[in-house]
Write an enzyme that holds these catalytic residues in place. Structure first.
Site, PDB file in Angstrom:
ATOM      1  N   LYS A 173      74.259 132.445  46.697  1.00 14.31           N
ATOM      2  CA  LYS A 173      73.062 131.382  46.091  1.00 14.31           C
ATOM      3  C   LYS A 173      73.901 130.216  45.921  1.00 14.31           C
ATOM      4  O   LYS A 173      75.149 130.483  45.360  1.00 14.31           O
ATOM      5  CB  LYS A 173      72.360 131.541  44.228  1.00 14.31           C
ATOM      6  CG  LYS A 173      71.447 132.876  44.660  1.00 14.31           C
ATOM      7  CD  LYS A 173      70.539 132.287  45.565  1.00 14.31           C
ATOM      8  CE  LYS A 173      68.753 133.608  45.493  1.00 14.31           C
ATOM      9  NZ  LYS A 173      68.036 133.162  46.235  1.00 14.31           N
ATOM     10  N   HIS A 211      61.430 137.249  54.075  1.00 17.18           N
ATOM     11  CA  HIS A 211      62.085 137.126  52.877  1.00 17.18           C
ATOM     12  C   HIS A 211      61.108 138.532  52.009  1.00 17.18           C
ATOM     13  O   HIS A 211      60.521 138.647  52.064  1.00 17.18           O
ATOM     14  CB  HIS A 211      61.536 135.517  52.270  1.00 17.18           C
ATOM     15  CG  HIS A 211      61.394 135.898  51.011  1.00 17.18           C
ATOM     16  ND1 HIS A 211      60.430 135.275  49.863  1.00 17.18           N
ATOM     17  CD2 HIS A 211      62.651 135.482  50.017  1.00 17.18           C
ATOM     18  CE1 HIS A 211      60.836 135.362  48.909  1.00 17.18           C
ATOM     19  NE2 HIS A 211      61.986 135.262  48.752  1.00 17.18           N
TER      20      HIS A 211
HETATM   21  C1  0YR Z   1      63.951 134.590  42.298  1.00 14.54           C
HETATM   22  N1  0YR Z   1      65.615 135.264  48.237  1.00 14.54           N
HETATM   23  C2  0YR Z   1      65.156 134.326  47.060  1.00 14.54           C
HETATM   24  C3  0YR Z   1      64.869 135.509  43.318  1.00 14.54           C
HETATM   25  C4  0YR Z   1      64.002 135.442  45.960  1.00 14.54           C
HETATM   26  C5  0YR Z   1      64.908 134.265  44.072  1.00 14.54           C
HETATM   27  O1  0YR Z   1      62.639 134.351  42.720  1.00 14.54           O
HETATM   28  O2  0YR Z   1      63.967 136.491  43.929  1.00 14.54           O
HETATM   29  O3  0YR Z   1      66.277 133.570  44.448  1.00 14.54           O
HETATM   30  O4  0YR Z   1      63.408 135.181  46.229  1.00 14.54           O
HETATM   31  O5  0YR Z   1      65.035 133.480  46.980  1.00 14.54           O
HETATM   32  O6  0YR Z   1      65.839 134.528  49.088  1.00 14.54           O
HETATM   33 MG    MG Z   2      65.385 132.129  49.244  1.00 12.72          MG
END
Ligand code: 0YR
Ligand code: MG
Length: 373
Positions: free
Chosen positions: A174, A305
């Site tokens: 992230k 996702h």
């Molecule tokens: C919090 N994955 C994401 C987490 C995720 C979020 O919602 O689960 O970071 O959904 O972006 O790619």
């Molecule tokens: Mg994401």
């Protein structure tokens, strides 16, 4: 397969590691919010949306299922998914108040439950029902080692362990600090630790603006970033298109898009390189297949996702040829009868009948929350 009942449920399952954060969200529990659809021949299908386990908003989803969709489904033939999906999607009073949002999450749960039922009735896993596997193995990428809330030294150690011990060839980290220089420092340290051959993707969760993204990408390009996910505000087609032209880092997005039409707008604008549909935000498996086919027609790869934590996507990804890789977050898998497990960096192929969307009786006992006060 006449539908006898539609029963909503809410589960709140604690995330492993206590609580995590990305640039935008803080999560301590994952919400599994959906329904069980029972047919007169005694079969049960399960479907759900993934949420941040916020009871008041989760109850909007279950109220939509219970009060709006269930009366439209009772007595119908569960086999007729395409017709039922359109019936619910186009039901005029609901179309009026929601072609996205709550109604879509609720429809996602219904649609997944219907596909689960269909595969159970056929006695095969969903990927088999859809046409069989297009690949012998499905690669997983690990998101769970890369949260923004993890301090830099632990981040580096976790990434190294995922690669050296657990056999992942793909990880995602992230980004999205107020000072992007902090993210560059974290990514440089991770790249040094895992070496040049590991695929390193990043995810901004829509935090930064276009000038910040452009400056950041110019500095991140030497780190061989596999994709930059949700760099900008989710719905901003034009800015994503401009960023995609300005940097050599591929752009990925889709986890916040509700409709096929939204995906088409990004694809037509040349605003993304990796297509990331989610069965729990699109209106279920039915619309996710539409998006996967859209991607295939433009020869764009798909990386779903994991709003459902890949329980259902593992079937779609094994089946659909446009999908080489799938997100892995192990928070809730053990609450399901057939967990989406990964070994040596690859998802195990599900073998039980259905869509792997059925929570275990123990999970219902342990994690259920009341639908009303
Ligand atoms: C919090 N994955 C994401 C987490 C995720 C979020 O919602 O689960 O970071 O959904 O972006 O790619
Ligand atoms: Mg994401």
């Amino acid at each position: 397969m006449r539908i006898r009942s539609v029963e909503p449920f809410i589960l709140h399952i604690p995330v492993t590691g206590g609580s995590i954060a990305d640039s935008t969200h803080q999560v301590s529990h994952w919400g599994v919010v959906g329904c069980r659809i029972e047919t007169e021949d005694g079969l049960s299908g399960y479907g759900y949306a993934g949420t941040h386990a916020h009871l008041p908003s989760d109850r909007l989803i279950t109220a939509c299922i219970r009060d709006c969709y269930a009366p439209l489904l009772i007595g119908e033939d569960a086999n007729e998914i395409s017709r039922l999906w359109l019936k619910l999607l186009r039901y005029p009073p609901l179309q009026w108040v929601g072609r996205a949002g709550i109604t879509h999450l609720a429809l996602a749960a219904v649609d997944v439950a219907l596909w689960d039922l269909k595969a159970k009735k056929a006695g095969v896993p969903l990927w088999h029902l859809l046409g069989g596997a297009s690949k012998p193995r499905l690669e997983a990428y690990n998101t769970d080692i890369g949260w923004l809330s993890i301090p830099k030294d632990q981040l580096v150690e976790g990434c190294r362990r995922a690669v050296e011990q657990d056999g992942f060839h793909r990880i995602k980290v992230k980004v999205g600090h107020a000072d992007p220089g902090i993210d560059i420092g974290r990514l440089e340290a991770v790249r040094r630790a895992v070496g040049p051959h590991v695929s390193l993707a990043i995810d901004g969760n829509g935090k930064w603006d276009l000038p910040t993204c452009k400056r950041f990408c110019a500095r991140a390009e030497p780190l061989d970033i596999f994709w930059f996910e949700e760099p900008l505000w989710y719905d901003d087609v034009g800015s994503h298109a401009e960023l995609a032209r300005a940097t050599s880092i591929p752009v990925a997005l889709g986890e916040q898009l509700y409709t096929l039409d939204a995906f088409r707008a990004f694809v037509q604008a040349g605003a993304l390189h990796w297509v990331q549909p989610d069965v729990t935000r699109l209106a279920g498996i039915t619309e996710t297949i539409q998006v996967m086919d859209l991607a295939l027609a433009h020869r764009l790869p798909v990386a779903p996702h994991a709003g459902e934590m890949s329980q259902v996507h593992v079937h779609l990804a094994y089946w659909h040829e446009a999908t080489p890789v799938l997100e892995y977050i192990p928070w809730i898998k053990d609450a399901f009868l057939e967990p989406a497990n990964v070994k040596d960096g690859h998802f195990l192929r599900p073998e039980q009948p259905g869509a792997s969307s059925e929570p275990s009786p123990a999970a219902f006992r342990q994690f259920s929350r009341p639908l009303s006060d």
